[in-house]
Design an enzyme around this catalytic site. Structure first.
Site, short mmCIF file in Angstrom:
data_model
loop_
_atom_site.label_atom_id
_atom_site.label_comp_id
_atom_site.label_asym_id
_atom_site.label_seq_id
_atom_site.Cartn_x
_atom_site.Cartn_y
_atom_site.Cartn_z
N LYS A 13 -2.63 5.90 -4.36
CA LYS A 13 -3.68 6.88 -4.05
C LYS A 13 -3.42 8.20 -4.76
O LYS A 13 -2.28 8.64 -4.85
CB LYS A 13 -3.75 7.14 -2.54
CG LYS A 13 -3.70 5.85 -1.70
CD LYS A 13 -3.88 6.10 -0.23
CE LYS A 13 -3.61 4.82 0.56
NZ LYS A 13 -2.21 4.56 0.84
N ASP B 87 0.84 -1.20 0.00
CA ASP B 87 0.00 0.00 0.00
C ASP B 87 0.88 1.25 0.00
O ASP B 87 1.57 1.54 0.97
CB ASP B 87 -0.88 -0.01 1.26
CG ASP B 87 -1.83 1.18 1.30
OD1 ASP B 87 -3.00 1.00 0.90
OD2 ASP B 87 -1.41 2.27 1.73
N HIS C 121 -7.23 9.78 -1.87
CA HIS C 121 -6.50 9.76 -0.59
C HIS C 121 -7.16 10.64 0.46
O HIS C 121 -7.26 10.26 1.63
CB HIS C 121 -5.07 10.24 -0.87
CG HIS C 121 -4.08 9.89 0.17
ND1 HIS C 121 -2.74 9.81 -0.08
CD2 HIS C 121 -4.22 9.59 1.49
CE1 HIS C 121 -2.09 9.46 1.03
NE2 HIS C 121 -2.97 9.33 1.98
N TYR D 229 3.16 9.62 -0.68
CA TYR D 229 4.20 8.99 0.14
C TYR D 229 5.57 9.19 -0.52
O TYR D 229 6.59 8.86 0.08
CB TYR D 229 3.96 7.48 0.32
CG TYR D 229 2.73 7.05 1.07
CD1 TYR D 229 1.89 7.97 1.69
CD2 TYR D 229 2.40 5.70 1.18
CE1 TYR D 229 0.76 7.55 2.37
CE2 TYR D 229 1.28 5.27 1.87
CZ TYR D 229 0.46 6.20 2.46
OH TYR D 229 -0.66 5.76 3.13
#
Ligand code: A2P
Length: 286
Positions: free
Chosen positions: A77, A47, A110, A52
């Site tokens: 996301k 994930d 997200h 990120y």
């Protein structure tokens, strides 16, 4: 190694019940190393997210693992900057390019602010084009869910939110159950919350089952039907967090663990100014 179970989504696809989360793992080789270790340990679900900043290393680790692509479930996301139809089309393509993959198994909105319906339309288009397999949302409280989801043509397959024994999201889970929407847990270990991992009920169960506290917490969550995304950069915890499929908590123990709910977590998506704060802190492009 005990094998992880899978859960059926409301779109007919299946998702492994445990995934390896890489939030806040830097793109300096650490993400590559952690994902490589996770895949070696037996995880088949990773994930990540545009925000990120480590999609590239996730993609490389998936490729270099030599494991057939179809055996690994990859989630990413769309970031808040890319909401709206046009921007989301570009955001999806950017994720695919950074990951170096032909398709993404699950793609989420997200953060639930701004032109969410426009972003959702772009995701539906990308699913039709074969770029995305399943679609979902994240950080939607019951109120936010009710404000956006009725505007979508298709119901999300998942809603990824904060969840752990201290924050069991009861109202949200009742709402999601109506459409067979799976809840995915971020911070499933309370982000290493010492109070949670030292809770006497949890440590007593750990002793009974010869497991550690983290494994009891994660096992409870999986038995609740929640998809869990524990994060660790420590190889022994990466492995032990996956080793939760060879024991079962009793109905009475599940009920006791349900009693730990405080109804509160660390993040309230309805906090005024949240979208602005997130946008100011995370920029995936200029
Ligand atoms: P580490 O990377 O050193 O293992 P969450 O998934 O809820 O965000 O929790 C992640 C945090 O919990 C990380 O700080 C991680 O540290 C720690 N952690 C991960 N697995 C365990 C475990 N089984 N027991 C205790 N702490 C854990």
């Amino acid at each position: 190694m005990a094998s992880a179970t899978s859960i059926l989504l409301n779109d007919g696809n299946t998702i492994p019940a445990i995934g390896f989360g890489v939030f806040m793992v830097p793109n300096d080789g650490s993400t590559y190393a952690a994902v490589t270790e996770a895949l070696r340990a037996g995880y088949r679900h990773i994930d990540t997210a545009a925000a990120y900043f480590n999609e590239e290393e996730v993609g490389r680790a998936v490729k270099d693992s030599g494991i057939p692509r179809e055996e690994i479930f990859v989630t990413s996301k769309l970031w808040l900057q890319d909401h709206g139809l046009e921007a989301a089309r570009k955001g999806i393509d950017a994720s695919l390019e950074k990951l170096g993959l032909d398709y993404i198994d699950l793609y989420l909105i997200h953060q639930p602010y701004g032109d969410v319906p426009g972003a959702w339309r772009a995701m539906e288009e990308a699913r039709t084009a074969g770029k995305l397999k399943s679609l979902g949302v994240s950080n939607m409280t019951p109120n936010i869910w009710k404000s956006f989801v009725p505007q979508f043509d298709t119901v999300p397959a998942v809603n990824q939110v904060e969840f752990n024994p201290f924050f069991q999201q009861r109202e949200l889970r009742e709402l999601l159950a109506k459409d067979k929407v799976v809840l995915e847990a971020w911070f499933p270990l309370g982000h290493g919350n010492a109070q949670l991992l030292k809770n006497p009920l949890i440590t007593a169960l750990a002793e009974k089952y010869h497991k550690n506290a983290g494994q009891i917490v994660l096992r409870f969550e999986v038995q609740e039907g929640v998809v869990i995304l524990p994060k660790s950069t420590n190889p022994s915890r990466i492995a032990s967090n996956l080793d939760i499929f060879n024991f079962e908590l009793t109905a009475g123990e599940m009920e006791q663990l349900r009693g730990l709910d405080t109804g509160r977590g660390t993040h309230n998506p309805e906090t005024p100014g949240m979208a602005e704060m997130l946008l100011a802190n995370y920029k995936v492009h200029d």
